[in-house]
Enzyme design. Sequence first.
Site, PDB file in Angstrom:
ATOM      1  N   ARG A  11       0.639 -12.395   6.016  1.00  0.00           N
ATOM      2  CA  ARG A  11      -0.010 -13.012   6.014  1.00  0.00           C
ATOM      3  C   ARG A  11      -0.709 -14.498   5.381  1.00  0.00           C
ATOM      4  NH1 ARG A  11      -6.170 -12.593   3.450  1.00  0.00           N
ATOM      5  NH2 ARG A  11      -4.422 -10.724   3.041  1.00  0.00           N
ATOM      6  N   ARG A  12      -0.744 -13.678   3.861  1.00  0.00           N
ATOM      7  CA  ARG A  12      -0.987 -14.775   2.590  1.00  0.00           C
ATOM      8  C   ARG A  12      -0.052 -15.376   2.426  1.00  0.00           C
ATOM      9  NH1 ARG A  12      -2.845  -9.357  -1.317  1.00  0.00           N
ATOM     10  NH2 ARG A  12      -4.660  -9.262  -0.055  1.00  0.00           N
ATOM     11  N   LYS A  71      -7.681  -1.285   4.972  1.00  0.00           N
ATOM     12  CA  LYS A  71      -6.464  -2.641   5.796  1.00  0.00           C
ATOM     13  C   LYS A  71      -5.057  -2.012   5.665  1.00  0.00           C
ATOM     14  CE  LYS A  71      -5.081  -4.634   1.592  1.00  0.00           C
ATOM     15  NZ  LYS A  71      -5.331  -6.172   0.719  1.00  0.00           N
ATOM     16  N   ASP A  72      -4.820  -0.760   4.798  1.00  0.00           N
ATOM     17  CA  ASP A  72      -3.284  -0.201   5.084  1.00  0.00           C
ATOM     18  C   ASP A  72      -2.957   0.898   5.880  1.00  0.00           C
ATOM     19  OD1 ASP A  72      -3.218  -1.129   2.773  1.00  0.00           O
ATOM     20  OD2 ASP A  72      -3.021   0.696   1.009  1.00  0.00           O
ATOM     21  N   ARG A 118       2.174  -5.164 -10.341  1.00  0.00           N
ATOM     22  CA  ARG A 118       2.092  -6.849 -10.530  1.00  0.00           C
ATOM     23  C   ARG A 118       1.487  -7.597 -10.202  1.00  0.00           C
ATOM     24  NH1 ARG A 118      -1.315  -6.996  -4.721  1.00  0.00           N
ATOM     25  NH2 ARG A 118      -1.411  -5.089  -5.329  1.00  0.00           N
ATOM     26  N   CYS A 178       0.973  -3.911  10.210  1.00  0.00           N
ATOM     27  CA  CYS A 178       1.120  -4.063   9.402  1.00  0.00           C
ATOM     28  C   CYS A 178       2.239  -6.113   9.013  1.00  0.00           C
ATOM     29  CB  CYS A 178       1.465  -3.702   8.375  1.00  0.00           C
ATOM     30  SG  CYS A 178       0.546  -2.255   7.823  1.00  0.00           S
ATOM     31  N   VAL A 210      -1.534  -2.706  -8.435  1.00  0.00           N
ATOM     32  CA  VAL A 210      -2.083  -4.527  -9.219  1.00  0.00           C
ATOM     33  C   VAL A 210      -1.762  -4.118 -10.032  1.00  0.00           C
ATOM     34  CG1 VAL A 210      -4.300  -4.900 -10.084  1.00  0.00           C
ATOM     35  CG2 VAL A 210      -4.271  -3.683  -7.881  1.00  0.00           C
ATOM     36  N   ARG A 232       6.222  -7.043  -5.332  1.00  0.00           N
ATOM     37  CA  ARG A 232       5.145  -5.170  -4.467  1.00  0.00           C
ATOM     38  C   ARG A 232       5.265  -4.753  -6.052  1.00  0.00           C
ATOM     39  NH1 ARG A 232       7.411  -2.804  -0.236  1.00  0.00           N
ATOM     40  NH2 ARG A 232       6.092  -1.787  -1.037  1.00  0.00           N
TER      41      ARG A 232
END
Length: 303
Positions: free
Chosen positions: A125-126, A80-81, A149, A234, A146, A143
């Site tokens: 999107r989210r 997806k990146d 965040r 993006c 994982v 940002r």
Amino acid sequence: MNKVIRIGTRDSELALWQAKTVQTALEKLGHNTELLPVKSTGDLNLEQPLYEMGITGIFTKTLDVAMLTGKIDIAVHSMKDVPTALPKGIVEAAVLKRANHKDVLIHKGLDFLTAEGLIATGSLRRKAQWLNKYPTHNSVDLRGNVNTRMKKLEDSDWNGAIFAAAGLERINLTPENSLDLDWMLPAPAQGAMLVVAMENDTETRDILKALNHRDSEICVHIEREFLKILEGGCTAPIGALATIEGDEISFKAALFSLDGKKQVSIERKIAIEDAPNFGKECAIKVLNNGGRVLMEGIKEALN
């Protein structure tokens, strides 16, 4: 193959997990490998929202340069990146079997869902889909990798933050206070891993064919073709999901306004043999059904 296959990857825990998964698969096939982690521009700048950084491939550019200059042989990415147009000379070599495509909410209790709330996410999107469903809520940019965040959420007054389920599952970080967002359309190719190689390196590309999962490849290519035609990259709230059920492909996708108040969506089923150009056809329908005007408004707001 006698030479050592040099595997380029970002150096976050999740990226390393993905690269090591490819490394293990290659070594099981009898090949020698070496892992070469690097920091990407996207990892180094954690203050500025992605869409403001003004370039596509922000998490892949550093690895692209390393490959084009001969420092690595292959690179492993969260698909997806990856920009829908790869740099000249670099090609897709394998799409691994797709993991969980869903988004997940990590929360501090769910009472806020029926009241005012503050949700953290670095994804347009989210954010758009969340505000579409919960118009009384607000969002804050989030940002980092994982782990970063998760820590920021823990130390904040936010009600929750949205993550990719696959990323949490891969490094065993899914907490009990999580909720699958079954209603949220994922990013195109979310949950899929991509291995790229040099176009002229036919020997390495032939080896990587053994890692390719055909059904996953078909689905993510439809999603990414849809994204490419919409010119989202993006920087636009675009969700898309293709799934294979028997001999049919089901496809759901949507383009949202930045505030989530407007959307143009599509849902279709086709036979697997009709997959070529299907993503393009769906994107054109969305553009002709109000998506073109919506996309122009998004670009104007972000520039």
